[in-house]
Design a protein around this motif. Structure first.
Motif, short mmCIF file in Angstrom:
data_model
loop_
_atom_site.label_atom_id
_atom_site.label_comp_id
_atom_site.label_asym_id
_atom_site.label_seq_id
_atom_site.Cartn_x
_atom_site.Cartn_y
_atom_site.Cartn_z
N PRO A 88 0.84 -1.21 0.00
CA PRO A 88 0.00 0.00 0.00
C PRO A 88 0.87 1.25 0.00
O PRO A 88 2.04 1.21 0.40
CB PRO A 88 -0.80 -0.13 1.30
N VAL A 89 0.29 2.34 -0.46
CA VAL A 89 1.05 3.60 -0.48
C VAL A 89 1.35 4.03 0.94
O VAL A 89 0.60 3.75 1.88
CB VAL A 89 0.27 4.70 -1.22
N GLU A 90 2.46 4.73 1.11
CA GLU A 90 2.87 5.17 2.44
C GLU A 90 2.18 6.49 2.84
O GLU A 90 2.14 6.83 4.02
CB GLU A 90 4.38 5.35 2.48
N GLU A 91 1.67 7.21 1.87
CA GLU A 91 1.03 8.49 2.14
C GLU A 91 -0.24 8.30 2.97
O GLU A 91 -1.06 7.43 2.68
CB GLU A 91 0.67 9.16 0.81
N VAL A 92 -0.38 9.10 4.03
CA VAL A 92 -1.55 9.01 4.90
C VAL A 92 -2.12 10.42 5.10
O VAL A 92 -1.42 11.31 5.57
CB VAL A 92 -1.18 8.40 6.27
N PRO A 93 -3.41 10.63 4.75
CA PRO A 93 -4.27 9.68 4.05
C PRO A 93 -3.86 9.56 2.59
O PRO A 93 -3.27 10.50 2.04
CB PRO A 93 -5.66 10.30 4.20
N PRO A 94 -4.18 8.45 1.94
CA PRO A 94 -3.79 8.28 0.54
C PRO A 94 -4.58 9.22 -0.36
O PRO A 94 -5.67 9.68 -0.01
CB PRO A 94 -4.14 6.82 0.25
N GLU A 95 -4.02 9.53 -1.55
CA GLU A 95 -4.72 10.42 -2.47
C GLU A 95 -5.97 9.77 -3.03
O GLU A 95 -6.96 10.44 -3.30
CB GLU A 95 -3.79 10.83 -3.62
N PRO B 54 -8.70 6.18 -2.56
CA PRO B 54 -9.02 5.05 -1.69
C PRO B 54 -8.12 3.86 -2.02
O PRO B 54 -7.77 3.64 -3.19
CB PRO B 54 -10.49 4.75 -2.03
N GLU B 55 -7.76 3.11 -1.00
CA GLU B 55 -6.86 1.97 -1.18
C GLU B 55 -7.64 0.65 -1.33
O GLU B 55 -8.69 0.48 -0.70
CB GLU B 55 -5.92 1.84 0.02
N PRO B 56 -7.15 -0.28 -2.17
CA PRO B 56 -7.79 -1.60 -2.27
C PRO B 56 -7.57 -2.43 -1.01
O PRO B 56 -6.83 -2.02 -0.11
CB PRO B 56 -7.11 -2.23 -3.49
N ALA B 57 -8.20 -3.60 -0.96
CA ALA B 57 -8.10 -4.47 0.21
C ALA B 57 -6.63 -4.80 0.51
O ALA B 57 -5.85 -5.10 -0.39
CB ALA B 57 -8.90 -5.75 -0.01
N LEU B 58 -6.29 -4.75 1.78
CA LEU B 58 -4.91 -4.96 2.22
C LEU B 58 -4.70 -6.41 2.65
O LEU B 58 -5.54 -7.01 3.30
CB LEU B 58 -4.61 -4.02 3.39
N GLY B 59 -3.56 -6.99 2.27
CA GLY B 59 -3.19 -8.31 2.74
C GLY B 59 -3.86 -9.46 2.02
O GLY B 59 -4.07 -10.53 2.60
N LEU C 244 -13.33 -0.40 -6.67
CA LEU C 244 -13.62 0.36 -7.89
C LEU C 244 -14.74 1.36 -7.66
O LEU C 244 -14.67 2.50 -8.13
CB LEU C 244 -14.01 -0.60 -9.01
N LEU C 245 -15.79 0.94 -6.95
CA LEU C 245 -16.89 1.86 -6.66
C LEU C 245 -16.41 3.02 -5.78
O LEU C 245 -16.79 4.17 -5.99
CB LEU C 245 -18.03 1.12 -5.96
N SER C 246 -15.57 2.71 -4.81
CA SER C 246 -15.09 3.77 -3.91
C SER C 246 -14.24 4.79 -4.66
O SER C 246 -14.33 5.99 -4.42
CB SER C 246 -14.30 3.17 -2.74
N VAL C 247 -13.41 4.32 -5.61
CA VAL C 247 -12.59 5.24 -6.40
C VAL C 247 -13.48 6.12 -7.29
O VAL C 247 -13.29 7.34 -7.37
CB VAL C 247 -11.57 4.46 -7.26
N ALA C 248 -14.45 5.50 -7.96
CA ALA C 248 -15.33 6.25 -8.86
C ALA C 248 -16.09 7.34 -8.10
O ALA C 248 -16.16 8.50 -8.55
CB ALA C 248 -16.31 5.30 -9.55
N PHE C 249 -16.64 7.00 -6.94
CA PHE C 249 -17.44 7.98 -6.22
C PHE C 249 -16.57 8.94 -5.41
O PHE C 249 -17.03 10.02 -5.00
CB PHE C 249 -18.50 7.29 -5.38
N TYR C 250 -15.31 8.57 -5.19
CA TYR C 250 -14.35 9.54 -4.64
C TYR C 250 -14.18 10.68 -5.65
O TYR C 250 -14.23 11.86 -5.28
CB TYR C 250 -13.01 8.86 -4.37
N PHE C 251 -13.97 10.31 -6.93
CA PHE C 251 -13.85 11.35 -7.95
C PHE C 251 -15.14 12.17 -8.05
O PHE C 251 -15.11 13.40 -8.21
CB PHE C 251 -13.54 10.72 -9.32
#
Length: 252
Positions: A63-70, A72-77, A102-109
């Protein structure tokens, strides 16, 4: 990662295009590239995520190290569960989490660029018209197995002079009107027989005006263009193996 950080779609159409690119990438990882994906998800490694990019490329990475990420992040692990369950169940689990991502990224935009209610509804309807990744990875293969069984019985009753094998040719335009009614009947019959079939590579629905080929091993159907098989080449293939079945190796 060189994926979505610098990619900022601002309209409904641009967000949907971004969604389709990421979706195609993940479907590719879980179907045609599944052997490579499986090997990269080593449980001995740290927490890994499956990323899909608008360029239709996928990547397994930390996962990206940036917090919070730019974004939404996909499932971890996802790699930790790989050896603790059946492969198809694990792939189904990854598919479900990928759909949610995918839904979270789309509606984030959509939120970031101020989509109003009508735009959000239109975006959701465009997304909802596509099969989910879970449907492509887990549901469609089961449905296709049943369809192939009934289709096989139907095809056995046809004249062998048809000699189509396990692939479907796109209808070719004719110079004369003669025989057009017969061709329309065959095309409609083909649509009814395979209408719910999804391409094992891109996940799109069957269409009689496109060339399709079926893997003789896993019995999944593919667009010829997705697996780089032309109708002319298919005529000379006695047993077709899709990229996944061709690359399968015995696992410990």
């Amino acid at each position: 990662m060189d994926g979505g950080a610098a990619h900022n779609p601002r309209t409904v159409e641009e967000v949907f295009k971004d969604f389709k690119g990421r979706r195609a990438a993940i479907i590719k990882a879980l179907t045609t590239d599944v052997e490579e994906f499986y090997q990269q998800c080593d449980p001995e490694k740290e927490n890994l995520c499956l990323y899909g990019f608008p360029s239709e490329q996928w990547e397994v990475n930390l996962p990206v190290e940036e917090v919070p990420p730019e974004l939404p992040e996909p499932a971890l692990g996802i790699n930790f569960a790989r050896d603790g369950m059946r492969e198809k169940d694990w792939l189904s689990l990854v598919a479900v989490h990928s759909d949610a991502w995918l839904l979270s990224v789309a509606f984030y935009f959509g939120s970031r660029f101020g989509f109003e209610k009508a735009d959000r509804k239109r975006l959701f309807n465009m997304i909802n018209d596509l099969p989910t990744i879970f449907e492509v990875v887990a549901v469609a293969p089961k449905k296709q197995t049943k369809e192939k069984s009934s289709a096989s019985n139907h095809n056995n009753s046809k004249s062998k002079s048809n000699s189509k094998g396990k692939y479907s040719k796109a209808m070719q335009p004719k110079d004369e009107d003669e025989g057009e009614d017969d061709d329309d009947g065959l095309e409609n019959e083909d649509e009814e027989e395979h209408g719910d079939t999804l391409c094992g590579a891109c996940g799109d629905n069957y269409s009689s005006d496109e060339f399709w080929i079926c893997c003789d091993i896993c019995e999944k159907w593919f667009h010829g263009k997705c697996v780089k098989i032309t109708p002319a080449r298919a005529e000379h293939i006695k047993q077709y193996k899709c990229p996944t079945c061709s690359n399968k190796r015995a696992r410990p």
